[in-house]
Design a protein around this motif. Structure first.
Motif, PDB file in Angstrom:
ATOM      1  N   LEU A 112       0.933  -1.279  -0.262  1.00 55.90           N
ATOM      2  CA  LEU A 112      -0.115  -0.056  -0.068  1.00 55.90           C
ATOM      3  C   LEU A 112       0.716   1.317  -0.015  1.00 55.90           C
ATOM      4  O   LEU A 112       0.655   2.253  -0.683  1.00 55.90           O
ATOM      5  N   PHE A 113       2.136   1.369   0.910  1.00 56.61           N
ATOM      6  CA  PHE A 113       2.760   2.532   1.082  1.00 56.61           C
ATOM      7  C   PHE A 113       3.921   2.687  -0.007  1.00 56.61           C
ATOM      8  O   PHE A 113       4.512   3.599  -0.314  1.00 56.61           O
ATOM      9  N   LEU A 114       4.283   1.494  -0.577  1.00 56.54           N
ATOM     10  CA  LEU A 114       5.726   1.156  -1.250  1.00 56.54           C
ATOM     11  C   LEU A 114       5.362   0.476  -2.473  1.00 56.54           C
ATOM     12  O   LEU A 114       6.030  -0.138  -2.959  1.00 56.54           O
ATOM     13  N   PRO A 115       4.484   0.715  -3.561  1.00 56.54           N
ATOM     14  CA  PRO A 115       4.184  -0.019  -4.748  1.00 56.54           C
ATOM     15  C   PRO A 115       5.181   0.358  -5.846  1.00 56.54           C
ATOM     16  O   PRO A 115       5.672  -0.620  -6.479  1.00 56.54           O
ATOM     17  N   ASP A 116       5.994   1.564  -5.552  1.00 54.37           N
ATOM     18  CA  ASP A 116       6.852   1.743  -6.579  1.00 54.37           C
ATOM     19  C   ASP A 116       8.264   1.625  -6.050  1.00 54.37           C
ATOM     20  O   ASP A 116       9.341   1.869  -6.777  1.00 54.37           O
ATOM     21  N   TYR A 120      12.597  -1.630  -0.900  1.00 57.00           N
ATOM     22  CA  TYR A 120      12.112  -1.192   0.483  1.00 57.00           C
ATOM     23  C   TYR A 120      10.824  -2.363   0.725  1.00 57.00           C
ATOM     24  O   TYR A 120      10.883  -2.427   2.032  1.00 57.00           O
ATOM     25  N   ARG A 121      10.204  -2.580  -0.155  1.00 57.98           N
ATOM     26  CA  ARG A 121       8.946  -3.294   0.198  1.00 57.98           C
ATOM     27  C   ARG A 121       9.240  -4.823   0.447  1.00 57.98           C
ATOM     28  O   ARG A 121       8.830  -4.970   1.578  1.00 57.98           O
ATOM     29  N   THR A 122      10.053  -5.117  -0.050  1.00 57.69           N
ATOM     30  CA  THR A 122      10.619  -6.552   0.253  1.00 57.69           C
ATOM     31  C   THR A 122      11.235  -6.652   1.628  1.00 57.69           C
ATOM     32  O   THR A 122      10.923  -7.388   2.495  1.00 57.69           O
ATOM     33  N   GLY A 123      12.033  -5.392   1.770  1.00 53.84           N
ATOM     34  CA  GLY A 123      12.639  -5.358   3.277  1.00 53.84           C
ATOM     35  C   GLY A 123      11.671  -5.551   4.167  1.00 53.84           C
ATOM     36  O   GLY A 123      11.846  -5.959   5.197  1.00 53.84           O
ATOM     37  N   LEU A 124      10.572  -4.762   4.187  1.00 55.86           N
ATOM     38  CA  LEU A 124       9.549  -4.786   4.949  1.00 55.86           C
ATOM     39  C   LEU A 124       8.822  -5.897   5.360  1.00 55.86           C
ATOM     40  O   LEU A 124       8.567  -6.388   6.645  1.00 55.86           O
ATOM     41  N   ILE A 125       8.554  -6.703   4.199  1.00 61.70           N
ATOM     42  CA  ILE A 125       7.928  -7.801   4.149  1.00 61.70           C
ATOM     43  C   ILE A 125       8.755  -8.750   5.106  1.00 61.70           C
ATOM     44  O   ILE A 125       8.199  -9.483   6.193  1.00 61.70           O
ATOM     45  N   ILE A 126      10.150  -8.890   4.700  1.00 58.55           N
ATOM     46  CA  ILE A 126      10.861  -9.687   5.708  1.00 58.55           C
ATOM     47  C   ILE A 126      11.004  -9.100   7.395  1.00 58.55           C
ATOM     48  O   ILE A 126      10.820 -10.196   8.165  1.00 58.55           O
ATOM     49  N   VAL A 127      10.946  -8.094   7.618  1.00 62.87           N
ATOM     50  CA  VAL A 127      10.721  -7.563   9.084  1.00 62.87           C
ATOM     51  C   VAL A 127       9.373  -8.244   9.507  1.00 62.87           C
ATOM     52  O   VAL A 127       9.409  -8.521  10.589  1.00 62.87           O
ATOM     53  N   VAL A 263      13.901   7.313   4.392  1.00 66.13           N
ATOM     54  CA  VAL A 263      13.664   6.602   5.643  1.00 66.13           C
ATOM     55  C   VAL A 263      12.334   7.181   6.403  1.00 66.13           C
ATOM     56  O   VAL A 263      11.506   6.193   6.804  1.00 66.13           O
ATOM     57  N   VAL A 264      11.992   8.352   5.590  1.00 66.45           N
ATOM     58  CA  VAL A 264      10.367   8.611   5.978  1.00 66.45           C
ATOM     59  C   VAL A 264       9.391   7.850   5.134  1.00 66.45           C
ATOM     60  O   VAL A 264       8.462   7.125   5.692  1.00 66.45           O
ATOM     61  N   ARG A 265       9.698   7.408   4.116  1.00 69.22           N
ATOM     62  CA  ARG A 265       8.796   6.518   3.229  1.00 69.22           C
ATOM     63  C   ARG A 265       8.826   5.286   3.727  1.00 69.22           C
ATOM     64  O   ARG A 265       7.611   4.478   3.954  1.00 69.22           O
ATOM     65  N   ILE A 266       9.605   4.748   4.283  1.00 72.45           N
ATOM     66  CA  ILE A 266       9.656   3.320   5.016  1.00 72.45           C
ATOM     67  C   ILE A 266       9.000   3.288   6.344  1.00 72.45           C
ATOM     68  O   ILE A 266       8.233   2.431   7.037  1.00 72.45           O
ATOM     69  N   ALA A 267       9.250   4.647   7.103  1.00 72.57           N
ATOM     70  CA  ALA A 267       8.480   4.568   8.371  1.00 72.57           C
ATOM     71  C   ALA A 267       7.116   4.727   8.689  1.00 72.57           C
ATOM     72  O   ALA A 267       6.755   4.176   9.428  1.00 72.57           O
ATOM     73  N   LEU A 268       6.468   5.191   7.526  1.00 73.72           N
ATOM     74  CA  LEU A 268       5.012   5.453   7.605  1.00 73.72           C
ATOM     75  C   LEU A 268       4.380   4.069   7.711  1.00 73.72           C
ATOM     76  O   LEU A 268       3.623   3.794   8.701  1.00 73.72           O
ATOM     77  N   PRO A 269       4.666   2.972   6.717  1.00 71.28           N
ATOM     78  CA  PRO A 269       4.011   1.664   7.177  1.00 71.28           C
ATOM     79  C   PRO A 269       4.337   1.054   8.252  1.00 71.28           C
ATOM     80  O   PRO A 269       3.539   0.160   8.822  1.00 71.28           O
ATOM     81  N   LEU A 270       5.540   1.167   9.059  1.00 71.83           N
ATOM     82  CA  LEU A 270       6.041   0.702   9.920  1.00 71.83           C
ATOM     83  C   LEU A 270       5.262   1.215  11.380  1.00 71.83           C
ATOM     84  O   LEU A 270       5.029   0.492  12.208  1.00 71.83           O
ATOM     85  N   LEU A 271       5.088   2.497  11.164  1.00 77.17           N
ATOM     86  CA  LEU A 271       4.209   3.366  12.333  1.00 77.17           C
ATOM     87  C   LEU A 271       3.025   2.701  12.391  1.00 77.17           C
ATOM     88  O   LEU A 271       2.559   2.338  13.372  1.00 77.17           O
ATOM     89  N   ALA A 272       2.164   2.587  11.293  1.00 77.60           N
ATOM     90  CA  ALA A 272       1.087   1.950  11.020  1.00 77.60           C
ATOM     91  C   ALA A 272       0.852   0.282  11.435  1.00 77.60           C
ATOM     92  O   ALA A 272       0.027   0.111  12.283  1.00 77.60           O
ATOM     93  N   LEU A 326      18.387  -1.653   4.143  1.00 79.71           N
ATOM     94  CA  LEU A 326      17.976  -0.124   4.771  1.00 79.71           C
ATOM     95  C   LEU A 326      16.568  -0.239   5.387  1.00 79.71           C
ATOM     96  O   LEU A 326      16.317   0.033   6.710  1.00 79.71           O
ATOM     97  N   ALA A 327      15.772  -0.971   4.966  1.00 78.91           N
ATOM     98  CA  ALA A 327      14.322  -1.126   5.439  1.00 78.91           C
ATOM     99  C   ALA A 327      14.412  -1.925   6.761  1.00 78.91           C
ATOM    100  O   ALA A 327      13.781  -1.609   7.487  1.00 78.91           O
ATOM    101  N   GLY A 328      15.175  -2.783   6.853  1.00 80.50           N
ATOM    102  CA  GLY A 328      15.582  -3.587   7.888  1.00 80.50           C
ATOM    103  C   GLY A 328      16.260  -2.690   9.035  1.00 80.50           C
ATOM    104  O   GLY A 328      15.859  -2.719  10.206  1.00 80.50           O
TER     105      GLY A 328
END
Length: 367
Positions: A112-116, A120-127, A263-272, A326-328
């Motif tokens: 939702l937050f990182l479709p482009d 970063y998207r893959t890194g967040l999914i791993i987290v 970092v801001v782009r990655i932070a938003l889905p993490l906060l949610a 970086l996402a991690g």
């Protein structure tokens, strides 16, 4: 913050807290800033710290985590663990939040937050797949959660992590995107790599904590152990936490500060993610009647993540300078202050739980 001191918000009690306990959020903020500045201003510090390794795991981070976790696990009453394993509602709720809802929610938020931004998207999914086995112990203790329940849930997460991490990685990065017509990727990790993280970050302090209580109580009795020994070692949990934060952010300071918008782009889905998982844990715990302590434990074990494992897997698979890595790294940058804040929210909610429990007991007495 000891469990005794945190049981009330009375000013007299708060005034008796140590400076370290009373200003915990401040010290953690200072530790994060110091780490970022050291990593940014001292050339090569991240490389130097990362070179000190044991079988691929950063020794300074491992040392900090072990120091942080030992005092908390030494407080656990291991003779009470059977009361937790018999709580089917708690165990079922934890398994659902950690291994069904958590990975699915992070997958949805990442897309939702990182479709482009596929890296970063893959890194967040791993987290999202790396369920917490380390820092959740201290967040739970600070919020006066159930120590024995935390020990059991963390152990369950550890077993599931070894068995399911690679399988879920394959499903959420390759299979599910294919079904949905989305971009697919891969993950390369072994059960041994995950088991190694579990054995070091949980196994060593868990064994040390168990042996401390076993031999301490046999030698000098439970009263000495709980009232003399535990108060002496308790501050080391927070010393270890602050040391870990400084080292972690020193290693990644340049990478974080040089890419602020990323970092801001990655932070938003993490906060949610952290807010939804913690809130979901609290709602579920309250709905099934777990009480304050076990509801708190359920919420924090659901919201926390094993950032050590997520970073290690991202670096091993995609490289140290990758977007996945970086996402991690951004994970703990957001997780630490957010969960510290949620510790204080939990303590504020404790009074409401107490009122509800009193009302419930009165109704039972009338009937």
């Amino acid at each position: 913050m000891s469990n005794t001191a945190a049981t009330t918000g009375h000013p007299a009690v708060v005034g008796k807290l140590s400076t370290l306990d009373r200003y915990l959020a401040v010290w953690i903020g200072v530790a994060m800033v110091v780490g970022l500045l050291v990593g940014r201003w001292i050339p090569g510090v991240n490389t130097a710290l990362d070179k000190v390794q044991i079988d691929g795991i950063s020794l300074p981070i491992a040392l900090g985590l072990l120091i942080m976790m030992y005092p908390v696990l030494a407080k656990v009453r291991y003779d009470r663990l059977d009361t937790v394993t018999g709580d089917k509602k708690l165990l079922a709720g934890s398994l659902f939040l950690n291994w069904v809802l958590g990975p699915a929610l992070m997958f949805a938020l990442a897309w939702l937050f990182l479709p482009d931004l596929p890296e970063y998207r893959t890194g967040l999914i791993i987290v999202g797949l790396a369920r917490c086995i380390a820092m959740v112990i201290i967040w739970n203790d600070l919020a006066c959660g159930d120590r024995e329940a935390a020990a059991v849930l963390v152990a369950i997460n550890s077993v599931f992590q070894v068995i399911m991490f690679a399988v879920l990685g394959w499903f959420y990065l390759s299979v599910l995107p294919g079904w949905l017509g989305l971009e697919q990727t891969t993950i390369d990790t072994s059960p041994w790599q995950i088991a190694k993280s579990v054995l070091i970050f949980l196994g060593i302090p868990l064994l040390a904590g168990f042996l401390s209580r076993f031999f301490g109580e046999r030698a000098k009795g439970r009263d000495w152990y709980d009232n003399k020994f535990i108060p002496k070692i308790s501050p080391w949990a927070l010393y270890g936490l602050l040391f870990t934060i400084v080292v972690l952010f020193s290693m990644q300071g340049e990478q974080i500060t040089s890419q602020p918008w990323d970092v801001v782009r990655i932070a938003l889905p993490l906060l949610a993610y952290f807010a939804l998982m913690w809130g979901g844990g609290y709602i579920l715990g309250a709905a099934i009647g777990l009480g304050y302590e076990r509801t708190t434990t359920l919420a924090f074990t659901a919201a926390g993540n094993n950032f050590e494992l997520a970073i290690a897997v991202a670096i091993a698979t995609y490289g140290a300078t990758s977007g996945q890595a970086l996402a991690g790294v951004v994970g703990p940058l957001i997780e630490v202050p957010v969960l510290v804040g949620l510790v204080y929210v939990s303590l504020a909610l404790r009074k409401r739980f107490a009122v509800e429990e009193v009302s419930s007991s009165r109704e039972s007495a009338r009937s």
